[in-house]
Design a protein around this motif. Structure first.
Motif, PDB file in Angstrom:
ATOM      1  N   ARG A   1      16.969  26.003  -1.583  1.00  0.00           N
ATOM      2  CA  ARG A   1      16.798  25.881  -0.539  1.00  0.00           C
ATOM      3  C   ARG A   1      18.629  26.216   0.000  1.00  0.00           C
ATOM      4  N   THR A   2      19.297  26.069  -0.664  1.00  0.00           N
ATOM      5  CA  THR A   2      20.609  26.065  -0.889  1.00  0.00           C
ATOM      6  C   THR A   2      20.870  27.330   0.035  1.00  0.00           C
ATOM      7  N   THR A   3      20.625  28.043  -1.318  1.00  0.00           N
ATOM      8  CA  THR A   3      20.325  29.939  -1.441  1.00  0.00           C
ATOM      9  C   THR A   3      19.916  30.392  -0.277  1.00  0.00           C
ATOM     10  N   VAL A   4      19.275  30.199   0.684  1.00  0.00           N
ATOM     11  CA  VAL A   4      18.344  31.091   1.419  1.00  0.00           C
ATOM     12  C   VAL A   4      19.290  30.518   2.767  1.00  0.00           C
ATOM     13  N   ASP A   5      19.700  29.078   2.944  1.00  0.00           N
ATOM     14  CA  ASP A   5      20.657  28.468   4.143  1.00  0.00           C
ATOM     15  C   ASP A   5      22.203  29.142   3.554  1.00  0.00           C
ATOM     16  N   ASN A   6      22.327  30.266   2.801  1.00  0.00           N
ATOM     17  CA  ASN A   6      23.378  30.985   2.732  1.00  0.00           C
ATOM     18  C   ASN A   6      23.168  31.817   3.246  1.00  0.00           C
ATOM     19  N   ALA A   7      21.523  32.718   2.359  1.00  0.00           N
ATOM     20  CA  ALA A   7      21.380  33.813   2.745  1.00  0.00           C
ATOM     21  C   ALA A   7      20.763  33.514   4.105  1.00  0.00           C
ATOM     22  N   LEU A   8      20.465  32.757   5.099  1.00  0.00           N
ATOM     23  CA  LEU A   8      20.297  32.853   6.458  1.00  0.00           C
ATOM     24  C   LEU A   8      21.320  32.732   7.431  1.00  0.00           C
ATOM     25  N   ALA A   9      22.803  31.972   6.850  1.00  0.00           N
ATOM     26  CA  ALA A   9      24.119  32.088   8.050  1.00  0.00           C
ATOM     27  C   ALA A   9      24.485  33.473   8.236  1.00  0.00           C
ATOM     28  N   PRO A  10      24.287  34.681   7.382  1.00  0.00           N
ATOM     29  CA  PRO A  10      25.196  35.765   8.549  1.00  0.00           C
ATOM     30  C   PRO A  10      24.023  35.946   9.163  1.00  0.00           C
ATOM     31  N   LEU A  11      22.634  36.437   9.165  1.00  0.00           N
ATOM     32  CA  LEU A  11      21.461  36.195   9.470  1.00  0.00           C
ATOM     33  C   LEU A  11      21.850  35.891  11.762  1.00  0.00           C
ATOM     34  N   PHE A  12      22.419  34.851  11.173  1.00  0.00           N
ATOM     35  CA  PHE A  12      22.570  34.142  12.689  1.00  0.00           C
ATOM     36  C   PHE A  12      23.731  34.774  13.179  1.00  0.00           C
ATOM     37  N   THR A  13      24.709  34.600  12.305  1.00  0.00           N
ATOM     38  CA  THR A  13      26.336  34.808  12.906  1.00  0.00           C
ATOM     39  C   THR A  13      26.361  36.478  13.957  1.00  0.00           C
ATOM     40  N   THR A  14      25.694  37.475  12.882  1.00  0.00           N
ATOM     41  CA  THR A  14      25.250  38.827  12.898  1.00  0.00           C
ATOM     42  C   THR A  14      23.966  38.992  14.465  1.00  0.00           C
ATOM     43  N   GLY A  15      23.225  38.169  14.565  1.00  0.00           N
ATOM     44  CA  GLY A  15      22.486  37.730  15.491  1.00  0.00           C
ATOM     45  C   GLY A  15      21.306  38.840  14.986  1.00  0.00           C
ATOM     46  N   ALA A  16      21.141  38.953  14.311  1.00  0.00           N
ATOM     47  CA  ALA A  16      19.739  39.287  13.442  1.00  0.00           C
ATOM     48  C   ALA A  16      18.671  38.746  13.936  1.00  0.00           C
ATOM     49  N   VAL A  17      18.606  37.647  13.602  1.00  0.00           N
ATOM     50  CA  VAL A  17      17.720  36.398  13.386  1.00  0.00           C
ATOM     51  C   VAL A  17      18.220  34.935  14.471  1.00  0.00           C
ATOM     52  N   ARG A  18      17.026  35.020  14.744  1.00  0.00           N
ATOM     53  CA  ARG A  18      16.918  33.642  16.187  1.00  0.00           C
ATOM     54  C   ARG A  18      15.369  32.684  15.748  1.00  0.00           C
ATOM     55  N   HIS A  19      15.880  31.115  16.152  1.00  0.00           N
ATOM     56  CA  HIS A  19      15.687  30.525  16.539  1.00  0.00           C
ATOM     57  C   HIS A  19      14.003  30.466  16.925  1.00  0.00           C
ATOM     58  N   ALA A  20      12.577  30.512  16.827  1.00  0.00           N
ATOM     59  CA  ALA A  20      11.919  30.503  18.107  1.00  0.00           C
ATOM     60  C   ALA A  20      10.940  29.857  18.432  1.00  0.00           C
ATOM     61  N   GLY A  21      11.493  28.493  18.151  1.00  0.00           N
ATOM     62  CA  GLY A  21      10.588  27.211  18.513  1.00  0.00           C
ATOM     63  C   GLY A  21       9.552  26.679  17.210  1.00  0.00           C
ATOM     64  N   ILE A  22       9.623  25.378  17.164  1.00  0.00           N
ATOM     65  CA  ILE A  22       9.246  24.657  16.596  1.00  0.00           C
ATOM     66  C   ILE A  22       7.930  24.484  16.356  1.00  0.00           C
ATOM     67  N   ARG A  23       6.794  24.663  14.861  1.00  0.00           N
ATOM     68  CA  ARG A  23       5.468  25.086  14.558  1.00  0.00           C
ATOM     69  C   ARG A  23       5.036  23.605  14.086  1.00  0.00           C
ATOM     70  N   PRO A  24       3.948  22.945  15.371  1.00  0.00           N
ATOM     71  CA  PRO A  24       3.671  21.741  15.091  1.00  0.00           C
ATOM     72  C   PRO A  24       3.452  21.892  13.346  1.00  0.00           C
ATOM     73  N   ALA A  25       3.329  20.498  13.094  1.00  0.00           N
ATOM     74  CA  ALA A  25       3.133  20.103  11.764  1.00  0.00           C
ATOM     75  C   ALA A  25       1.632  20.202  11.473  1.00  0.00           C
ATOM     76  N   VAL A  26       1.503  20.704   9.718  1.00  0.00           N
ATOM     77  CA  VAL A  26       0.120  20.443   9.609  1.00  0.00           C
ATOM     78  C   VAL A  26      -0.330  19.726   9.193  1.00  0.00           C
ATOM     79  N   GLY A  27      -1.104  18.889   8.958  1.00  0.00           N
ATOM     80  CA  GLY A  27      -1.730  17.587   8.069  1.00  0.00           C
ATOM     81  C   GLY A  27      -0.873  16.418   7.381  1.00  0.00           C
ATOM     82  N   ARG A  28       0.452  16.786   6.350  1.00  0.00           N
ATOM     83  CA  ARG A  28       1.319  15.423   6.569  1.00  0.00           C
ATOM     84  C   ARG A  28       3.009  16.152   6.830  1.00  0.00           C
ATOM     85  N   GLY A  29       2.656  17.421   6.839  1.00  0.00           N
ATOM     86  CA  GLY A  29       4.007  18.286   6.322  1.00  0.00           C
ATOM     87  C   GLY A  29       4.926  18.356   7.842  1.00  0.00           C
ATOM     88  N   ARG A  30       5.892  18.214   7.801  1.00  0.00           N
ATOM     89  CA  ARG A  30       6.744  18.000   9.177  1.00  0.00           C
ATOM     90  C   ARG A  30       6.819  19.546  10.297  1.00  0.00           C
TER      91      ARG A  30
END
Ligand code: ZN
Length: 387
Positions: free
Chosen positions: A23-52
């Motif tokens: 998970r920390t590796t994925v966080d580190n990989a995503l950080a520059p994608l947010f910095t460059t504006g390549a990736v953005r948040h697109a809203g919340i996906r509702p929980a399936v079953g007992r998931g968050r």
């Protein structure tokens, strides 16, 4: 970024699961994608079953634009796409490949300049892609010994375009772009895919089951127009006799004499008109010659065991008789195992397969680590100033 773009993984948890990274590796990989504006948040996906409930990610359409030029012999289709894969502006400009590379590239650059202005894009494009009807040398960014394209052999197309456009430029054979476009539009990754282009010339583009274009050692893979047709001795502009292209292409069916130059394209257009009008003699001629195209597809089917063969090009667009003939020969002549899961069909994207193949190449190149590092480096001086 490719996982998010293909919708294979759209939340952090998905990316952790699909990539097998911590998970920390994925966080580190995503950080520059947010910095460059390549990736953005697109809203919340509702929980399936007992998931968050989880935050979904998407490629930001505003990350930049990709320019694509799909060049035929007499016209280039141009388009500006955003990173959401939407067309922002498009046009068709007349070109003449026989005039040599510089005038044609000038026309393409002028066309792009108009489109970028029309689309209201201020920043330099992320990538540009040009498709040309000849074998492509990827190392030198040039076409190699293209027939009917004087002056193009070895000319640095990529160098000339990237200087003018100020971005990374990719060059690809026009039929390969069509093959890639048709493969990427399939709802699930299916392959290998063969795209058969039957028009003024005959060629094919090959995409492996992993979604990679098959170029061959010298960029000539899939160049089936010069496969020998048994029993034919028609002379071909390549210097041989009995080539498939000299026997069954639109030029051959229209009776074009290759010394005629300009008049030949009119002859091809006239033949297409009578074919569309279902003129009995034109249809009979096509039905007589088309099985030779089917025979070559049979060979491809036995070599590659494709899952899908797409029959496209101007001849296929003018009449269903070509698709019918190819189907009939392939199912009759191929061994059952090679055709058990084979689909033979027309192009889903019609005449735009090449543009969308170019878009796929351009987007995927912009998502390479080197391209993202360049983007980050370009942003750094601005940040330092603001401190
Ligand atoms: Zn030939």
């Amino acid at each position: 970024m490719k996982l998010i773009a293909s919708r294979a993984a759209v939340t952090k948890a998905d990316i952790v699961r699909v990539s097998g990274l911590a998970r920390t590796t994925v966080d580190n990989a995503l950080a520059p994608l947010f910095t460059t504006g390549a990736v953005r948040h697109a809203g919340i996906r509702p929980a399936v079953g007992r998931g968050r409930p989880a935050e979904e990610l998407e490629i930001a359409p505003t990350y930049g634009v990709v320019l694509v030029a799909d060049c035929g012999v007499r016209a280039a289709k141009l388009a500006v796409f955003d990173f959401g894969q939407q067309v922002l502006a498009s046009s068709q400009v007349p070109i003449d490949l026989s005039r040599g590379p510089q005038p044609v590239l000038d026309d393409v650059i002028a066309g792009f300049t108009d489109l970028v202005e029309k689309a209201g894009v201020a920043d330099a494009p992320r990538t540009a892609v040009i498709g040309l009807p000849g074998p492509v040398d990827q190392r030198h960014g040039a076409v190699v010994r293209p027939p009917l394209m004087p002056g193009w052999d070895g000319f640095g197309v990529v160098a000339a375009l990237s200087e003018a456009l100020g971005c990374q430029v990719l060059i690809e054979n026009d039929v390969n772009l069509r093959a890639l476009g048709e493969q990427r539009v399939l709802s699930e990754a299916i392959g290998p895919l063969v795209y058969l282009k039957c028009g003024t010339g005959i060629g094919s583009g090959l995409v492996t089951a992993d979604g990679m274009l098959l170029h061959g050692a010298d960029g000539a893979a899939g160049d089936i127009g010069h496969v020998r047709v048994v029993g034919s001795d028609d002379p071909c502009p390549c210097g041989n006799t009995g080539c498939l292209e000299a026997y069954a292409s639109l030029r051959a069916l229209a009776g074009v004499d290759d010394s005629e130059g300009e008049a030949s394209s009119e002859q091809v257009e006239q033949f297409l008109d009578v074919l569309r009008a279902r003129d009995a003699r034109a249809v009979a001629l096509l039905r007589d010659r088309a099985p030779a195209i089917g025979e070559v597809v049979v060979s491809l089917v036995h070599v590659l065991n494709p899952a899908i063969v797409v029959v496209g090009g101007a001849m296929a667009a003018a009449t269903d008789d070509l698709l019918a003939a190819v189907r009939s020969v392939v199912y009759q002549r191929s061994l059952p195992l090679a055709t058990r899961n084979l689909t033979i069909t027309g192009p889903q994207l019609g005449d735009d397969s090449g543009l969308y193949g170019g878009l796929a190449l351009g987007l995927e190149a912009a998502m390479e680590p080197a391209a993202l590092h360049d983007r980050l480096a370009a942003l750094r001086p601005g940040r330092r100033r603001s401190r």
